[in-house]
Write a protein that holds these residues in place. Structure first.
Motif, PDB file in Angstrom:
ATOM      1  N   ARG A 120      16.789  21.774  -2.340  1.00 33.69           N
ATOM      2  CA  ARG A 120      16.379  20.367  -2.469  1.00 33.69           C
ATOM      3  C   ARG A 120      16.183  20.001  -3.930  1.00 33.69           C
ATOM      4  O   ARG A 120      16.661  18.959  -4.401  1.00 33.69           O
ATOM      5  CB  ARG A 120      15.079  20.137  -1.690  1.00 33.69           C
ATOM      6  CG  ARG A 120      14.580  18.703  -1.662  1.00 33.69           C
ATOM      7  CD  ARG A 120      13.266  18.641  -0.896  1.00 33.69           C
ATOM      8  NE  ARG A 120      12.846  17.276  -0.646  1.00 33.69           N
ATOM      9  CZ  ARG A 120      12.072  16.565  -1.464  1.00 33.69           C
ATOM     10  NH1 ARG A 120      11.665  17.103  -2.621  1.00 33.69           N
ATOM     11  NH2 ARG A 120      11.713  15.327  -1.155  1.00 33.69           N
ATOM     12  N   LYS A 121      15.495  20.859  -4.666  1.00 31.92           N
ATOM     13  CA  LYS A 121      15.243  20.607  -6.089  1.00 31.92           C
ATOM     14  C   LYS A 121      16.550  20.536  -6.866  1.00 31.92           C
ATOM     15  O   LYS A 121      16.747  19.656  -7.709  1.00 31.92           O
ATOM     16  CB  LYS A 121      14.351  21.713  -6.654  1.00 31.92           C
ATOM     17  CG  LYS A 121      13.981  21.515  -8.121  1.00 31.92           C
ATOM     18  CD  LYS A 121      13.105  22.667  -8.621  1.00 31.92           C
ATOM     19  CE  LYS A 121      12.788  22.490 -10.111  1.00 31.92           C
ATOM     20  NZ  LYS A 121      12.021  23.641 -10.641  1.00 31.92           N
ATOM     21  N   PHE A 122      17.491  21.466  -6.564  1.00 31.06           N
ATOM     22  CA  PHE A 122      18.772  21.500  -7.267  1.00 31.06           C
ATOM     23  C   PHE A 122      19.585  20.232  -6.981  1.00 31.06           C
ATOM     24  O   PHE A 122      20.190  19.641  -7.880  1.00 31.06           O
ATOM     25  CB  PHE A 122      19.569  22.735  -6.840  1.00 31.06           C
ATOM     26  CG  PHE A 122      20.930  22.834  -7.468  1.00 31.06           C
ATOM     27  CD1 PHE A 122      21.060  23.171  -8.811  1.00 31.06           C
ATOM     28  CD2 PHE A 122      22.075  22.579  -6.724  1.00 31.06           C
ATOM     29  CE1 PHE A 122      22.321  23.253  -9.397  1.00 31.06           C
ATOM     30  CE2 PHE A 122      23.335  22.660  -7.292  1.00 31.06           C
ATOM     31  CZ  PHE A 122      23.460  22.999  -8.640  1.00 31.06           C
ATOM     32  N   VAL A 123      19.613  19.789  -5.711  1.00 31.58           N
ATOM     33  CA  VAL A 123      20.363  18.585  -5.334  1.00 31.58           C
ATOM     34  C   VAL A 123      19.808  17.357  -6.059  1.00 31.58           C
ATOM     35  O   VAL A 123      20.560  16.525  -6.592  1.00 31.58           O
ATOM     36  CB  VAL A 123      20.324  18.370  -3.804  1.00 31.58           C
ATOM     37  CG1 VAL A 123      20.895  17.004  -3.428  1.00 31.58           C
ATOM     38  CG2 VAL A 123      21.095  19.474  -3.094  1.00 31.58           C
ATOM     39  N   ILE A 124      18.487  17.245  -6.101  1.00 28.26           N
ATOM     40  CA  ILE A 124      17.854  16.111  -6.788  1.00 28.26           C
ATOM     41  C   ILE A 124      18.212  16.123  -8.270  1.00 28.26           C
ATOM     42  O   ILE A 124      18.561  15.074  -8.848  1.00 28.26           O
ATOM     43  CB  ILE A 124      16.325  16.142  -6.596  1.00 28.26           C
ATOM     44  CG1 ILE A 124      15.971  15.871  -5.133  1.00 28.26           C
ATOM     45  CG2 ILE A 124      15.639  15.116  -7.502  1.00 28.26           C
ATOM     46  CD1 ILE A 124      14.515  16.102  -4.797  1.00 28.26           C
ATOM     47  N   GLU A 125      18.156  17.294  -8.903  1.00 22.59           N
ATOM     48  CA  GLU A 125      18.494  17.401 -10.322  1.00 22.59           C
ATOM     49  C   GLU A 125      19.943  16.998 -10.582  1.00 22.59           C
ATOM     50  O   GLU A 125      20.240  16.308 -11.561  1.00 22.59           O
ATOM     51  CB  GLU A 125      18.259  18.834 -10.804  1.00 22.59           C
ATOM     52  CG  GLU A 125      16.777  19.211 -10.914  1.00 22.59           C
ATOM     53  CD  GLU A 125      16.568  20.682 -11.194  1.00 22.59           C
ATOM     54  OE1 GLU A 125      17.565  21.454 -11.142  1.00 22.59           O
ATOM     55  OE2 GLU A 125      15.414  21.080 -11.466  1.00 22.59           O
ATOM     56  N   GLN A 126      20.843  17.422  -9.684  1.00 24.47           N
ATOM     57  CA  GLN A 126      22.256  17.062  -9.824  1.00 24.47           C
ATOM     58  C   GLN A 126      22.452  15.550  -9.738  1.00 24.47           C
ATOM     59  O   GLN A 126      23.193  14.954 -10.519  1.00 24.47           O
ATOM     60  CB  GLN A 126      23.081  17.739  -8.729  1.00 24.47           C
ATOM     61  CG  GLN A 126      23.267  19.227  -8.895  1.00 24.47           C
ATOM     62  CD  GLN A 126      24.204  19.556 -10.049  1.00 24.47           C
ATOM     63  OE1 GLN A 126      23.772  20.000 -11.111  1.00 24.47           O
ATOM     64  NE2 GLN A 126      25.483  19.320  -9.865  1.00 24.47           N
ATOM     65  N   LEU A 127      21.773  14.925  -8.776  1.00 21.62           N
ATOM     66  CA  LEU A 127      21.921  13.479  -8.585  1.00 21.62           C
ATOM     67  C   LEU A 127      21.314  12.696  -9.744  1.00 21.62           C
ATOM     68  O   LEU A 127      21.876  11.687 -10.183  1.00 21.62           O
ATOM     69  CB  LEU A 127      21.268  13.061  -7.264  1.00 21.62           C
ATOM     70  CG  LEU A 127      22.004  13.494  -5.993  1.00 21.62           C
ATOM     71  CD1 LEU A 127      21.179  13.184  -4.768  1.00 21.62           C
ATOM     72  CD2 LEU A 127      23.368  12.800  -5.895  1.00 21.62           C
TER      73      LEU A 127
ATOM     74  N   ASP B 148       8.210  13.026  -3.708  1.00 22.16           N
ATOM     75  CA  ASP B 148       7.221  13.241  -2.658  1.00 22.16           C
ATOM     76  C   ASP B 148       7.596  12.541  -1.355  1.00 22.16           C
ATOM     77  O   ASP B 148       6.973  12.749  -0.321  1.00 22.16           O
ATOM     78  CB  ASP B 148       5.840  12.750  -3.125  1.00 22.16           C
ATOM     79  CG  ASP B 148       5.857  11.278  -3.516  1.00 22.16           C
ATOM     80  OD1 ASP B 148       6.914  10.802  -3.991  1.00 22.16           O
ATOM     81  OD2 ASP B 148       4.818  10.611  -3.354  1.00 22.16           O
ATOM     82  N   GLN B 149       8.630  11.695  -1.381  1.00 23.39           N
ATOM     83  CA  GLN B 149       9.012  10.951  -0.180  1.00 23.39           C
ATOM     84  C   GLN B 149      10.154  11.652   0.565  1.00 23.39           C
ATOM     85  O   GLN B 149      10.769  12.594   0.062  1.00 23.39           O
ATOM     86  CB  GLN B 149       9.454   9.537  -0.562  1.00 23.39           C
ATOM     87  CG  GLN B 149      10.728   9.515  -1.427  1.00 23.39           C
ATOM     88  CD  GLN B 149      11.215   8.109  -1.694  1.00 23.39           C
ATOM     89  OE1 GLN B 149      11.113   7.232  -0.846  1.00 23.39           O
ATOM     90  NE2 GLN B 149      11.730   7.882  -2.893  1.00 23.39           N
ATOM     91  N   ASP B 150      10.428  11.199   1.788  1.00 24.03           N
ATOM     92  CA  ASP B 150      11.549  11.707   2.565  1.00 24.03           C
ATOM     93  C   ASP B 150      12.838  11.138   1.961  1.00 24.03           C
ATOM     94  O   ASP B 150      13.042   9.928   1.934  1.00 24.03           O
ATOM     95  CB  ASP B 150      11.399  11.268   4.025  1.00 24.03           C
ATOM     96  CG  ASP B 150      12.571  11.717   4.897  1.00 24.03           C
ATOM     97  OD1 ASP B 150      13.441  12.441   4.394  1.00 24.03           O
ATOM     98  OD2 ASP B 150      12.597  11.332   6.076  1.00 24.03           O
ATOM     99  N   LEU B 151      13.718  12.012   1.489  1.00 22.14           N
ATOM    100  CA  LEU B 151      14.907  11.573   0.760  1.00 22.14           C
ATOM    101  C   LEU B 151      16.177  11.575   1.608  1.00 22.14           C
ATOM    102  O   LEU B 151      17.270  11.413   1.059  1.00 22.14           O
ATOM    103  CB  LEU B 151      15.116  12.468  -0.470  1.00 22.14           C
ATOM    104  CG  LEU B 151      14.005  12.430  -1.532  1.00 22.14           C
ATOM    105  CD1 LEU B 151      14.325  13.407  -2.661  1.00 22.14           C
ATOM    106  CD2 LEU B 151      13.849  11.025  -2.101  1.00 22.14           C
ATOM    107  N   HIS B 152      16.061  11.741   2.932  1.00 24.33           N
ATOM    108  CA  HIS B 152      17.267  11.805   3.762  1.00 24.33           C
ATOM    109  C   HIS B 152      18.126  10.555   3.607  1.00 24.33           C
ATOM    110  O   HIS B 152      19.354  10.641   3.448  1.00 24.33           O
ATOM    111  CB  HIS B 152      16.893  11.993   5.237  1.00 24.33           C
ATOM    112  CG  HIS B 152      18.080  11.897   6.153  1.00 24.33           C
ATOM    113  ND1 HIS B 152      19.098  12.819   6.145  1.00 24.33           N
ATOM    114  CD2 HIS B 152      18.419  10.969   7.092  1.00 24.33           C
ATOM    115  CE1 HIS B 152      20.007  12.475   7.041  1.00 24.33           C
ATOM    116  NE2 HIS B 152      19.618  11.362   7.626  1.00 24.33           N
ATOM    117  N   HIS B 153      17.500   9.392   3.649  1.00 28.33           N
ATOM    118  CA  HIS B 153      18.244   8.138   3.544  1.00 28.33           C
ATOM    119  C   HIS B 153      18.945   8.048   2.194  1.00 28.33           C
ATOM    120  O   HIS B 153      20.115   7.628   2.111  1.00 28.33           O
ATOM    121  CB  HIS B 153      17.284   6.954   3.723  1.00 28.33           C
ATOM    122  CG  HIS B 153      17.956   5.618   3.605  1.00 28.33           C
ATOM    123  ND1 HIS B 153      18.964   5.220   4.453  1.00 28.33           N
ATOM    124  CD2 HIS B 153      17.785   4.602   2.718  1.00 28.33           C
ATOM    125  CE1 HIS B 153      19.371   4.008   4.117  1.00 28.33           C
ATOM    126  NE2 HIS B 153      18.679   3.617   3.061  1.00 28.33           N
TER     127      HIS B 153
END
Length: 487
Positions: A349-356, A455-460
């Motif tokens: 999850r952390k890696f995906v967020i950093e990439q985006l 901290d929020q749900d990032l699925h959307h």
């Protein structure tokens, strides 16, 4: 005057009495009698889609878009039941068409919005009757099904462990032995996963001659049908956000038929297997997965899911962590797919967020035009796919006519190709609308702004920004984004 002829059928059964061709002929007759010149390009069709679902109808959404763009002046259809069977949707559509000064004509009811002035009570009444028909039909179907079950007949899919003879369930002893083994193993302490693995190792196959899955084993162990009880009206379909969703009815609404058919196990054995004493030992909380439907296995294409595990410390407390696993491997074990290198969900999850976040910084001011080009490319790709599917359909017919394949093989493959072709055509229509492009651009821009709120749900947000992430067994990832980098 630019007009749109709208036709819709929801099922093959309905097609027999209210075919798309029949609806179009009725509309064409009205148009020509009233001095309009016929235009085949003005026909819009939604096939195999319920009248209670407005959001899932691409042809109707296309008509609405054209109405907003002033590209049509009139919509004509056979009857209000073809427009929609939902009262709220019917009234909403009327408001939309009134707002954009689009004439509405329903041939069967003789309704013409240009002649009704402001008194649209007839429209509202006919819309009510169209909606009521769906409810009445549903009640009638339930009553008819209940009468069949009361006579001892079986309705629906034939459960594993049984055959249907003269419309009634009869025990298939070979399969029944496997069912009894499942209950025995479960009561002894094995969980769904271990039972599934054991069944596949022993060479037992499911009703469809496939390997066993965890969900299938779980369904059998929880189904009261195995001690002779048949339950009707266990689920109902509701409309949420314009789409249908199946939900479980409260038990007081169930229609229960005890001793409906011979049981494979006793009621006491079923109660024991489903007692809290047994189930509480096996109950696990499914870990939340914000990448559900996005993260795929490179080997089999199945979804990567989040599993939970724990380790007990000396002081008695537990260390719990979530890790990723191929869903096919989880269902079938090594017989289904390979095992991936262990990666924790938090790390991914952390890696995906950093990439985006990094990609968001690289997006420049040409984003709008680049997205336009991307949509054009995607549309061209879909058009090529459309041509390929049409060609495959023609080849399939040739194979059937040349007796290379039999009728059942032809019909099965054709249904599959037709479904894929319709989905492709619907997506082409969607990509061609100006509203879709603007909505996608706005959604992507807003998603980048929201991304750093970890901290929020990032699925959307993940769903908007990423088309797919492919995970290889060694843990490497391939990203396919929903946008293009304009470097």
């Amino acid at each position: 005057m630019n007009y749109a002829v709208y036709a819709r059928v929801s099922t093959d059964k309905e097609e027999q009495i209210s075919s798309v061709g029949n609806q179009i002929d009725i509309c064409r007759n009205w148009l020509e009698r009233n001095g309009f010149q016929w235009n085949d390009d003005s026909v819009y069709k939604d096939e195999g889609i319920s009248g209670t679902l407005l959001l899932d109808r691409p042809a109707m959404q296309n008509i609405i878009e054209k109405a907003k763009l002033k590209e049509i002046d009139m919509i004509i259809f056979k009857s209000l039941s073809r427009l929609t069977r939902d009262l709220k949707d019917s009234l909403e559509l009327r408001e939309i068409f009134q707002q954009y000064k689009v004439r509405v004509v329903s041939v069967e009811e003789g309704y013409d919005s240009f002649q009704s002035n402001k008194n649209d009570m007839n429209y509202e009444l006919w819309s009510f009757f169209a909606a009521q028909y769906s409810r009445t039909l549903s009640v009638g179907i339930t009553s008819a099904l209940a009468a069949k079950v009361r006579r001892g007949e079986h309705i629906g899919k034939v459960p594993y462990g049984y055959d249907v003879i003269d419309k009634k369930l009869v025990i298939n002893e070979e399969e029944a032995q496997v069912v009894r083994l499942m209950f025995e193993l479960y009561t002894e302490g094995l969980g769904y996963k271990k039972i599934t693995k054991k069944l596949n190792e022993l060479g037992y196959l499911s009703k469809t001659k496939q390997l066993w899955q965890v969900t299938s084993v779980q369904s059998i162990l929880q189904n009261k049908i195995y001690y002779g009880t048949f339950i009707l009206n266990k689920h109902t379909t509701i409309k949420v956000g314009g789409r249908k969703k199946q939900v479980k009815n409260p038990e007081e609404r169930w229609i229960v038929f005890e001793n409906h058919h011979p049981g494979i196990i006793t009621e006491e054995d079923w109660m024991k297997a489903n007692s809290k004493e047994v189930t509480n030992k096996k109950k696990k909380i499914t870990a939340w997965n914000e990448l559900r439907g996005i993260l795929k296995c490179s080997e089999c294409g199945s979804n990567m899911i989040v599993m939970q595990s724990h380790r007990k410390k000396v002081n008695g407390t537990k260390t719990i962590w979530a890790y990723l696993k191929c869903s096919r491997h989880r269902r079938y074990g090594q017989a289904g797919c390979v095992s991936h290198e262990p990666i924790t969900y938090s790390e991914l999850r952390k890696f995906v967020i950093e990439q985006l976040i990094q990609k968001g910084k690289e997006i420049n001011l040409k984003f709008n035009s680049d997205f336009e080009n991307q949509m054009i490319e995607e549309k061209e790709t879909l058009k090529k796919k459309q041509v390929q599917l049409i060609t495959k359909n023609k080849r399939l017919l040739d194979l059937y006519l040349e007796n290379v394949i039999d009728k059942s093989q032809f019909e099965e493959k054709k249904a599959e190709l037709d479904k894929e072709l319709k989905a492709t055509e619907d997506q082409i229509i969607k990509l061609g609308t100006k509203k879709y492009k603007q909505t996608q651009i706005t959604n992507i821009s807003n998603a980048f702004k929201e991304l750093e709120r970890m901290d929020q749900d990032l699925h959307h947000i993940f769903s908007i920004l990423i088309k797919e992430i492919v995970m290889h067994p060694d843990g490497t990832l391939d990203f396919e984004y929903a946008f293009k980098n304009s470097q």
